[in-house]
Design a protein around this motif. Sequence first.
Motif, PDB file in Angstrom:
ATOM      1  N   MET A  98     -45.404 106.338  -3.032  1.00 14.37           N
ATOM      2  CA  MET A  98     -46.612 107.151  -2.860  1.00 14.37           C
ATOM      3  C   MET A  98     -47.487 106.590  -1.756  1.00 14.37           C
ATOM      4  O   MET A  98     -47.589 105.376  -1.583  1.00 14.37           O
ATOM      5  N   ILE A  99     -48.107 107.495  -1.021  1.00 10.20           N
ATOM      6  CA  ILE A  99     -49.126 107.097  -0.052  1.00 10.20           C
ATOM      7  C   ILE A  99     -50.379 106.668  -0.796  1.00 10.20           C
ATOM      8  O   ILE A  99     -51.047 105.707  -0.419  1.00 10.20           O
ATOM      9  N   GLU A 100     -50.681 107.388  -1.860  1.00  9.03           N
ATOM     10  CA  GLU A 100     -51.844 107.051  -2.669  1.00  9.03           C
ATOM     11  C   GLU A 100     -51.619 107.520  -4.105  1.00  9.03           C
ATOM     12  O   GLU A 100     -51.213 108.660  -4.337  1.00  9.03           O
ATOM     13  N   LEU A 101     -51.866 106.627  -5.056  1.00 10.70           N
ATOM     14  CA  LEU A 101     -51.766 106.953  -6.480  1.00 10.70           C
ATOM     15  C   LEU A 101     -53.167 107.220  -6.997  1.00 10.70           C
ATOM     16  O   LEU A 101     -54.030 106.345  -6.963  1.00 10.70           O
ATOM     17  N   ASP A 102     -53.381 108.436  -7.491  1.00  9.56           N
ATOM     18  CA  ASP A 102     -54.721 108.840  -7.903  1.00  9.56           C
ATOM     19  C   ASP A 102     -54.948 108.691  -9.405  1.00  9.56           C
ATOM     20  O   ASP A 102     -56.064 108.391  -9.846  1.00  9.56           O
ATOM     21  N   PHE A 103     -53.896 108.897 -10.191  1.00 13.13           N
ATOM     22  CA  PHE A 103     -54.037 108.843 -11.654  1.00 13.13           C
ATOM     23  C   PHE A 103     -52.726 108.417 -12.273  1.00 13.13           C
ATOM     24  O   PHE A 103     -51.654 108.823 -11.840  1.00 13.13           O
ATOM     25  N   ILE A 104     -52.819 107.614 -13.327  1.00  9.13           N
ATOM     26  CA  ILE A 104     -51.672 107.339 -14.185  1.00  9.13           C
ATOM     27  C   ILE A 104     -52.196 107.162 -15.596  1.00  9.13           C
ATOM     28  O   ILE A 104     -53.170 106.436 -15.821  1.00  9.13           O
ATOM     29  N   GLY A 105     -51.588 107.877 -16.529  1.00 10.23           N
ATOM     30  CA  GLY A 105     -52.086 107.836 -17.899  1.00 10.23           C
ATOM     31  C   GLY A 105     -51.206 108.655 -18.819  1.00 10.23           C
ATOM     32  O   GLY A 105     -50.027 108.883 -18.550  1.00 10.23           O
ATOM     33  N   THR A 106     -51.798 109.118 -19.908  1.00 12.25           N
ATOM     34  CA  THR A 106     -51.042 109.885 -20.886  1.00 12.25           C
ATOM     35  C   THR A 106     -50.725 111.278 -20.356  1.00 12.25           C
ATOM     36  O   THR A 106     -51.377 111.779 -19.435  1.00 12.25           O
ATOM     37  N   VAL A 107     -49.730 111.896 -20.960  1.00 12.00           N
ATOM     38  CA  VAL A 107     -49.284 113.216 -20.530  1.00 12.00           C
ATOM     39  C   VAL A 107     -50.409 114.237 -20.638  1.00 12.00           C
ATOM     40  O   VAL A 107     -50.547 115.123 -19.791  1.00 12.00           O
ATOM     41  N   ARG A 109     -53.456 113.574 -20.264  1.00 12.48           N
ATOM     42  CA  ARG A 109     -54.474 113.116 -19.316  1.00 12.48           C
ATOM     43  C   ARG A 109     -55.825 112.812 -19.957  1.00 12.48           C
ATOM     44  O   ARG A 109     -56.853 112.824 -19.301  1.00 12.48           O
ATOM     45  N   ASN A 110     -55.793 112.540 -21.241  1.00 11.80           N
ATOM     46  CA  ASN A 110     -57.034 112.163 -21.912  1.00 11.80           C
ATOM     47  C   ASN A 110     -57.276 110.656 -21.874  1.00 11.80           C
ATOM     48  O   ASN A 110     -58.374 110.192 -22.173  1.00 11.80           O
ATOM     49  N   ILE A 111     -56.247 109.890 -21.489  1.00  6.80           N
ATOM     50  CA  ILE A 111     -56.388 108.439 -21.362  1.00  6.80           C
ATOM     51  C   ILE A 111     -55.813 108.023 -20.014  1.00  6.80           C
ATOM     52  O   ILE A 111     -54.648 108.294 -19.709  1.00  6.80           O
ATOM     53  N   GLU A 112     -56.628 107.373 -19.198  1.00 13.10           N
ATOM     54  CA  GLU A 112     -56.180 106.854 -17.902  1.00 13.10           C
ATOM     55  C   GLU A 112     -55.933 105.360 -18.026  1.00 13.10           C
ATOM     56  O   GLU A 112     -56.718 104.640 -18.646  1.00 13.10           O
ATOM     57  N   PHE A 113     -54.830 104.892 -17.456  1.00 13.91           N
ATOM     58  CA  PHE A 113     -54.473 103.478 -17.541  1.00 13.91           C
ATOM     59  C   PHE A 113     -55.062 102.712 -16.349  1.00 13.91           C
ATOM     60  O   PHE A 113     -55.029 103.193 -15.221  1.00 13.91           O
ATOM     61  N   LYS A 114     -55.535 101.525 -16.635  1.00  7.16           N
ATOM     62  CA  LYS A 114     -55.956 100.615 -15.579  1.00  7.16           C
ATOM     63  C   LYS A 114     -54.724 100.163 -14.806  1.00  7.16           C
ATOM     64  O   LYS A 114     -53.662  99.918 -15.389  1.00  7.16           O
ATOM     65  N   ILE A 115     -54.846 100.035 -13.476  1.00  2.00           N
ATOM     66  CA  ILE A 115     -53.717  99.662 -12.636  1.00  2.00           C
ATOM     67  C   ILE A 115     -53.926  98.278 -12.051  1.00  2.00           C
ATOM     68  O   ILE A 115     -54.992  97.978 -11.512  1.00  2.00           O
ATOM     69  N   TYR A 116     -52.894  97.434 -12.169  1.00  2.00           N
ATOM     70  CA  TYR A 116     -52.880  96.127 -11.519  1.00  2.00           C
ATOM     71  C   TYR A 116     -51.683  96.064 -10.585  1.00  2.00           C
ATOM     72  O   TYR A 116     -50.572  96.425 -10.956  1.00  2.00           O
ATOM     73  N   LYS A 117     -51.926  95.580  -9.358  1.00  5.27           N
ATOM     74  CA  LYS A 117     -50.853  95.526  -8.363  1.00  5.27           C
ATOM     75  C   LYS A 117     -50.799  94.213  -7.604  1.00  5.27           C
ATOM     76  O   LYS A 117     -49.922  94.030  -6.784  1.00  5.27           O
ATOM     77  N   ASP A 118     -51.713  93.302  -7.864  1.00  9.73           N
ATOM     78  CA  ASP A 118     -51.817  92.094  -7.047  1.00  9.73           C
ATOM     79  C   ASP A 118     -50.589  91.209  -7.228  1.00  9.73           C
ATOM     80  O   ASP A 118     -50.322  90.697  -8.311  1.00  9.73           O
ATOM     81  N   ASN A 157     -45.385 105.520 -30.472  1.00  6.35           N
ATOM     82  CA  ASN A 157     -44.147 106.237 -30.136  1.00  6.35           C
ATOM     83  C   ASN A 157     -44.221 106.961 -28.796  1.00  6.35           C
ATOM     84  O   ASN A 157     -43.557 107.976 -28.591  1.00  6.35           O
ATOM     85  N   ILE A 158     -45.005 106.459 -27.875  1.00  3.28           N
ATOM     86  CA  ILE A 158     -45.137 107.103 -26.564  1.00  3.28           C
ATOM     87  C   ILE A 158     -43.798 107.102 -25.828  1.00  3.28           C
ATOM     88  O   ILE A 158     -43.089 106.091 -25.798  1.00  3.28           O
ATOM     89  N   GLU A 159     -43.416 108.247 -25.272  1.00  2.00           N
ATOM     90  CA  GLU A 159     -42.131 108.387 -24.581  1.00  2.00           C
ATOM     91  C   GLU A 159     -42.293 108.725 -23.100  1.00  2.00           C
ATOM     92  O   GLU A 159     -41.409 108.424 -22.303  1.00  2.00           O
ATOM     93  N   TYR A 160     -43.401 109.366 -22.757  1.00  5.52           N
ATOM     94  CA  TYR A 160     -43.615 109.793 -21.376  1.00  5.52           C
ATOM     95  C   TYR A 160     -45.057 109.490 -20.964  1.00  5.52           C
ATOM     96  O   TYR A 160     -45.958 109.433 -21.800  1.00  5.52           O
ATOM     97  N   ILE A 161     -45.243 109.328 -19.665  1.00  3.76           N
ATOM     98  CA  ILE A 161     -46.577 109.208 -19.112  1.00  3.76           C
ATOM     99  C   ILE A 161     -46.705 110.167 -17.931  1.00  3.76           C
ATOM    100  O   ILE A 161     -45.734 110.828 -17.539  1.00  3.76           O
ATOM    101  N   SER A 162     -47.908 110.248 -17.375  1.00  4.32           N
ATOM    102  CA  SER A 162     -48.189 111.190 -16.300  1.00  4.32           C
ATOM    103  C   SER A 162     -48.779 110.458 -15.104  1.00  4.32           C
ATOM    104  O   SER A 162     -49.456 109.440 -15.260  1.00  4.32           O
ATOM    105  N   ALA A 163     -48.520 110.987 -13.908  1.00 10.99           N
ATOM    106  CA  ALA A 163     -49.088 110.402 -12.691  1.00 10.99           C
ATOM    107  C   ALA A 163     -49.406 111.508 -11.694  1.00 10.99           C
ATOM    108  O   ALA A 163     -48.748 112.554 -11.661  1.00 10.99           O
ATOM    109  N   THR A 164     -50.427 111.268 -10.886  1.00 12.27           N
ATOM    110  CA  THR A 164     -50.802 112.169  -9.804  1.00 12.27           C
ATOM    111  C   THR A 164     -51.001 111.339  -8.544  1.00 12.27           C
ATOM    112  O   THR A 164     -51.626 110.278  -8.591  1.00 12.27           O
ATOM    113  N   GLY A 165     -50.467 111.815  -7.438  1.00 17.76           N
ATOM    114  CA  GLY A 165     -50.648 111.078  -6.196  1.00 17.76           C
ATOM    115  C   GLY A 165     -50.129 111.856  -5.009  1.00 17.76           C
ATOM    116  O   GLY A 165     -49.635 112.981  -5.132  1.00 17.76           O
ATOM    117  N   ILE A 166     -50.272 111.243  -3.848  1.00 17.51           N
ATOM    118  CA  ILE A 166     -49.712 111.797  -2.612  1.00 17.51           C
ATOM    119  C   ILE A 166     -48.359 111.134  -2.398  1.00 17.51           C
ATOM    120  O   ILE A 166     -48.283 109.951  -2.061  1.00 17.51           O
TER     121      ILE A 166
END
Length: 220
Positions: A98-107, A109-118, A157-166
């Motif tokens: 991705m050029i830019e990741l805008d969102f990652i969370g539950t399918v 989209r009521n819960i957004e996950f904090k992202i760590y990449k360092d 029992n989470i099986e899938y997550i969601s993401a939005t980005g470029i």
Amino acid sequence: MEDFLGTWTLTKLASAVKNNLEAGLKQSSNTPFSMEQLEHTIIAVRNFLIKQQLNQGLSDKRPLMQEINCIPLDCEMLSLCCNVNTREKALHFVLPQMIELDFIGTVHRNIEFKIYKDEMLNYNQYRHPAVRNRPYVWLRQHKGKIHGFLFNPPTFNIEYISATGILENPLDVNLYECCTLNPETDRFPVTPELVKLIIDEITGNWASWYYRFSRYNANS
């Protein structure tokens, strides 16, 4: 600009570039490029132009974004891609580049996950009391893909997550069972301004290359 409004598919963009080149080169039946070549070039030029616009403070990114709402989770060792000496396992997923990741969370989209990449921090450092009880993901580049691990999942029992980005390659959404981008019929994630810039950039560059190549052959 109004000529570039409306829905643009990848195939329509490639055809527009091809028609421009054929008109300019006066070669309607024997062109030195294929539709597949043009589509690959369009994706590369789109990415270059988007990065330029982001650096200049692009305000509305929504037309460029794509949603993937069925990213499957499996269980993998953290040492799979993250250069840590452990046999611990965690929920694992794979994202396209991705050029830019805008969102990652539950399918839903009521819960957004904090992202760590360092890359410089060990995953244990993220187990701070401030994040101990909230979902977060740890992302790493590995073999041309983005590998992620989910910690503190919001449900057992989470099986899938969601993401939005470029996405670097918008067609990568086809790797997921809930997404489809047909190059011939589906909207390609570009703005009217980008459409014009892409057509002009590729037309100018390819025409310039072709004329230089033709002169070289004529003088050989």
